[in-house]
Motif scaffolding. Sequence first.
Motif, PDB file in Angstrom:
ATOM      1  N   SER A   1     -19.601 -19.137  42.336  1.00  0.00           N
ATOM      2  CA  SER A   1     -19.293 -20.132  41.310  1.00  0.00           C
ATOM      3  C   SER A   1     -19.621 -19.527  39.946  1.00  0.00           C
ATOM      4  O   SER A   1     -20.637 -19.842  39.327  1.00  0.00           O
ATOM      5  N   ASP A   2     -18.752 -18.640  39.495  1.00  0.00           N
ATOM      6  CA  ASP A   2     -18.985 -17.865  38.278  1.00  0.00           C
ATOM      7  C   ASP A   2     -18.223 -18.483  37.111  1.00  0.00           C
ATOM      8  O   ASP A   2     -17.008 -18.701  37.210  1.00  0.00           O
ATOM      9  N   PRO A   3     -18.915 -18.785  35.996  1.00  0.00           N
ATOM     10  CA  PRO A   3     -18.176 -19.321  34.839  1.00  0.00           C
ATOM     11  C   PRO A   3     -17.223 -18.302  34.218  1.00  0.00           C
ATOM     12  O   PRO A   3     -16.300 -18.678  33.471  1.00  0.00           O
ATOM     13  N   ASN A   4     -17.429 -17.052  34.515  1.00  0.00           N
ATOM     14  CA  ASN A   4     -16.535 -15.993  33.999  1.00  0.00           C
ATOM     15  C   ASN A   4     -16.083 -15.107  35.163  1.00  0.00           C
ATOM     16  O   ASN A   4     -16.522 -13.971  35.306  1.00  0.00           O
ATOM     17  N   PRO A   5     -15.220 -15.657  36.021  1.00  0.00           N
ATOM     18  CA  PRO A   5     -14.782 -14.866  37.178  1.00  0.00           C
ATOM     19  C   PRO A   5     -13.860 -13.734  36.743  1.00  0.00           C
ATOM     20  O   PRO A   5     -13.320 -13.763  35.630  1.00  0.00           O
ATOM     21  N   PRO A   6     -13.653 -12.767  37.622  1.00  0.00           N
ATOM     22  CA  PRO A   6     -14.259 -12.624  38.956  1.00  0.00           C
ATOM     23  C   PRO A   6     -15.698 -12.097  38.872  1.00  0.00           C
ATOM     24  O   PRO A   6     -16.145 -11.605  37.845  1.00  0.00           O
ATOM     25  N   THR A   7     -16.388 -12.218  40.008  1.00  0.00           N
ATOM     26  CA  THR A   7     -17.787 -11.804  40.074  1.00  0.00           C
ATOM     27  C   THR A   7     -17.885 -10.382  40.598  1.00  0.00           C
ATOM     28  O   THR A   7     -17.245 -10.026  41.595  1.00  0.00           O
ATOM     29  N   ASN A   8     -18.719  -9.602  39.922  1.00  0.00           N
ATOM     30  CA  ASN A   8     -18.908  -8.211  40.338  1.00  0.00           C
ATOM     31  C   ASN A   8     -19.874  -8.120  41.523  1.00  0.00           C
ATOM     32  O   ASN A   8     -20.901  -8.789  41.556  1.00  0.00           O
ATOM     33  N   VAL A   9     -19.505  -7.291  42.458  1.00  0.00           N
ATOM     34  CA  VAL A   9     -20.386  -6.936  43.567  1.00  0.00           C
ATOM     35  C   VAL A   9     -20.911  -5.536  43.283  1.00  0.00           C
ATOM     36  O   VAL A   9     -20.122  -4.606  43.071  1.00  0.00           O
ATOM     37  N   ARG A  10     -22.235  -5.374  43.275  1.00  0.00           N
ATOM     38  CA  ARG A  10     -22.850  -4.123  42.862  1.00  0.00           C
ATOM     39  C   ARG A  10     -23.581  -3.452  44.037  1.00  0.00           C
ATOM     40  O   ARG A  10     -23.973  -4.109  45.000  1.00  0.00           O
ATOM     41  N   SER A  11     -23.787  -2.146  43.875  1.00  0.00           N
ATOM     42  CA  SER A  11     -24.442  -1.376  44.944  1.00  0.00           C
ATOM     43  C   SER A  11     -25.964  -1.526  44.924  1.00  0.00           C
ATOM     44  O   SER A  11     -26.628  -1.243  45.932  1.00  0.00           O
ATOM     45  N   THR A  12     -26.501  -1.919  43.780  1.00  0.00           N
ATOM     46  CA  THR A  12     -27.947  -2.134  43.643  1.00  0.00           C
ATOM     47  C   THR A  12     -28.182  -3.464  42.944  1.00  0.00           C
ATOM     48  O   THR A  12     -27.307  -3.956  42.205  1.00  0.00           O
ATOM     49  N   PRO A  13     -29.372  -4.104  43.136  1.00  0.00           N
ATOM     50  CA  PRO A  13     -29.642  -5.413  42.538  1.00  0.00           C
ATOM     51  C   PRO A  13     -30.015  -5.309  41.058  1.00  0.00           C
ATOM     52  O   PRO A  13     -31.137  -5.635  40.640  1.00  0.00           O
ATOM     53  N   GLU A  14     -29.024  -4.885  40.244  1.00  0.00           N
ATOM     54  CA  GLU A  14     -29.246  -4.718  38.803  1.00  0.00           C
ATOM     55  C   GLU A  14     -27.907  -4.533  38.118  1.00  0.00           C
ATOM     56  O   GLU A  14     -26.903  -4.158  38.739  1.00  0.00           O
ATOM     57  N   VAL A  15     -27.909  -4.810  36.811  1.00  0.00           N
ATOM     58  CA  VAL A  15     -26.724  -4.548  36.004  1.00  0.00           C
ATOM     59  C   VAL A  15     -26.859  -3.146  35.441  1.00  0.00           C
ATOM     60  O   VAL A  15     -27.733  -2.870  34.610  1.00  0.00           O
ATOM     61  N   ARG A  16     -26.006  -2.248  35.883  1.00  0.00           N
ATOM     62  CA  ARG A  16     -26.088  -0.849  35.484  1.00  0.00           C
ATOM     63  C   ARG A  16     -24.689  -0.229  35.551  1.00  0.00           C
ATOM     64  O   ARG A  16     -23.892  -0.579  36.420  1.00  0.00           O
ATOM     65  N   ASP A  17     -24.423   0.641  34.621  1.00  0.00           N
ATOM     66  CA  ASP A  17     -23.113   1.309  34.614  1.00  0.00           C
ATOM     67  C   ASP A  17     -22.919   2.111  35.896  1.00  0.00           C
ATOM     68  O   ASP A  17     -23.830   2.815  36.354  1.00  0.00           O
ATOM     69  N   GLY A  18     -21.743   1.962  36.456  1.00  0.00           N
ATOM     70  CA  GLY A  18     -21.373   2.771  37.606  1.00  0.00           C
ATOM     71  C   GLY A  18     -21.778   2.210  38.953  1.00  0.00           C
ATOM     72  O   GLY A  18     -21.546   2.857  39.983  1.00  0.00           O
ATOM     73  N   ASN A  19     -22.392   0.975  39.007  1.00  0.00           N
ATOM     74  CA  ASN A  19     -22.802   0.465  40.325  1.00  0.00           C
ATOM     75  C   ASN A  19     -21.921  -0.692  40.802  1.00  0.00           C
ATOM     76  O   ASN A  19     -22.271  -1.366  41.778  1.00  0.00           O
ATOM     77  N   ILE A  20     -20.795  -0.955  40.132  1.00  0.00           N
ATOM     78  CA  ILE A  20     -19.874  -1.999  40.586  1.00  0.00           C
ATOM     79  C   ILE A  20     -19.002  -1.426  41.704  1.00  0.00           C
ATOM     80  O   ILE A  20     -18.326  -0.410  41.512  1.00  0.00           O
ATOM     81  N   ILE A  21     -19.040  -2.087  42.872  1.00  0.00           N
ATOM     82  CA  ILE A  21     -18.283  -1.575  44.019  1.00  0.00           C
ATOM     83  C   ILE A  21     -17.143  -2.508  44.417  1.00  0.00           C
ATOM     84  O   ILE A  21     -16.367  -2.193  45.325  1.00  0.00           O
ATOM     85  N   GLY A  22     -17.016  -3.679  43.741  1.00  0.00           N
ATOM     86  CA  GLY A  22     -15.944  -4.607  44.072  1.00  0.00           C
ATOM     87  C   GLY A  22     -16.119  -5.910  43.319  1.00  0.00           C
ATOM     88  O   GLY A  22     -17.084  -6.103  42.569  1.00  0.00           O
ATOM     89  N   GLN A  23     -15.150  -6.826  43.543  1.00  0.00           N
ATOM     90  CA  GLN A  23     -15.180  -8.130  42.891  1.00  0.00           C
ATOM     91  C   GLN A  23     -14.739  -9.211  43.872  1.00  0.00           C
ATOM     92  O   GLN A  23     -13.992  -8.942  44.816  1.00  0.00           O
ATOM     93  N   VAL A  24     -15.257 -10.465  43.621  1.00  0.00           N
ATOM     94  CA  VAL A  24     -14.895 -11.620  44.454  1.00  0.00           C
ATOM     95  C   VAL A  24     -14.549 -12.779  43.534  1.00  0.00           C
ATOM     96  O   VAL A  24     -15.066 -12.893  42.416  1.00  0.00           O
ATOM     97  N   GLN A  25     -13.677 -13.669  44.054  1.00  0.00           N
ATOM     98  CA  GLN A  25     -13.239 -14.824  43.285  1.00  0.00           C
ATOM     99  C   GLN A  25     -14.141 -16.031  43.578  1.00  0.00           C
ATOM    100  O   GLN A  25     -14.886 -16.075  44.564  1.00  0.00           O
ATOM    101  N   ASN A  26     -14.041 -17.006  42.651  1.00  0.00           N
ATOM    102  CA  ASN A  26     -14.781 -18.254  42.852  1.00  0.00           C
ATOM    103  C   ASN A  26     -14.373 -18.931  44.160  1.00  0.00           C
ATOM    104  O   ASN A  26     -13.242 -18.787  44.617  1.00  0.00           O
ATOM    105  N   ARG A  27     -15.324 -19.639  44.729  1.00  0.00           N
ATOM    106  CA  ARG A  27     -15.196 -20.380  45.992  1.00  0.00           C
ATOM    107  C   ARG A  27     -15.176 -19.449  47.189  1.00  0.00           C
ATOM    108  O   ARG A  27     -14.964 -19.901  48.331  1.00  0.00           O
ATOM    109  N   THR A  28     -15.433 -18.184  46.961  1.00  0.00           N
ATOM    110  CA  THR A  28     -15.549 -17.254  48.085  1.00  0.00           C
ATOM    111  C   THR A  28     -16.887 -17.491  48.779  1.00  0.00           C
ATOM    112  O   THR A  28     -17.942 -17.555  48.122  1.00  0.00           O
ATOM    113  N   GLN A  29     -16.815 -17.603  50.059  1.00  0.00           N
ATOM    114  CA  GLN A  29     -18.060 -17.788  50.822  1.00  0.00           C
ATOM    115  C   GLN A  29     -18.654 -16.431  51.169  1.00  0.00           C
ATOM    116  O   GLN A  29     -17.949 -15.519  51.613  1.00  0.00           O
TER     117      GLN A  29
END
Length: 286
Positions: A118-146
Amino acid sequence: MIKRQSFKESLDTVMKNYHNQTTTFPSTWLQKAGMICLTGMLCLACAPTTPPPTANQVTETNGATETNEPTAVETTPESSPPVQVAPATVPTNPPMNRPTTASNAVKDTCKITMAIVSDPNPPTNVRSTPEVRDGNIIGQVQNRTQLSVEGEQNNWFKVRTLGNEPLEGWVSKNVTESGCNQKTQRITIPSNSNSVTIRDRFIGTGSHEYTISAQQGQTITVTANSGPFPFIFAASDVNRQRELSNQGGAPGPISWSSQISTSGDYAIDLESNFRGYEYSFTVELR
């Protein structure tokens, strides 16, 4: 020591010699000498015999008083075998049939196993580590995705997307909706009331188990305000074999009442399928 009889004989002899003597010494000197001798003999004969000192006799030595007391001898009593005393028998009261309390049975628990994006600014980034860092985005998901939640760290969910091509990584908890999928909670009715209302929501599959303590003779009333009617089990039915209301899972609003036959904890359970739902029910005890 001169015996008294021998002394008398000696005295008679002296006196006879005294009167019969024909010496030329002056009679005055002779008389004095005889009296001195006589006095010494009398003192010797009449002096009391000194008995041996007794155990407690007091004598003076160089001006100091001494007491001849017997010396105390310290003796050690013979060791007696220890006496074994049987412990007193304390009467034990039989255990009382008391309802189970929150401190020794049910503990409130909550486990999150699913979330919805439930992201106010979709799509949501899926990252390889639990942090916001350049180069760790591995994919994206849309709102209402379980999402299947497999762990949590520093306000990040470790997730796995559902589908034929699952994506595994980390998503910020702040851009999801989540709740307790596996939940246990004890219901406590406020002291100034005889009822309490419970509201919650399932996100995905889950099970919510509520427990309430009731006493024999009380009347329990459960009302499903929204969502399905919960499953109700008696305190003695620990394996959940017989549902009391015969209405568990039926859509509300539904109300059910029964008199408590056995004191203890009564279970009020709700189950969810994959889609989840919101619910509300009220419990009353009189």
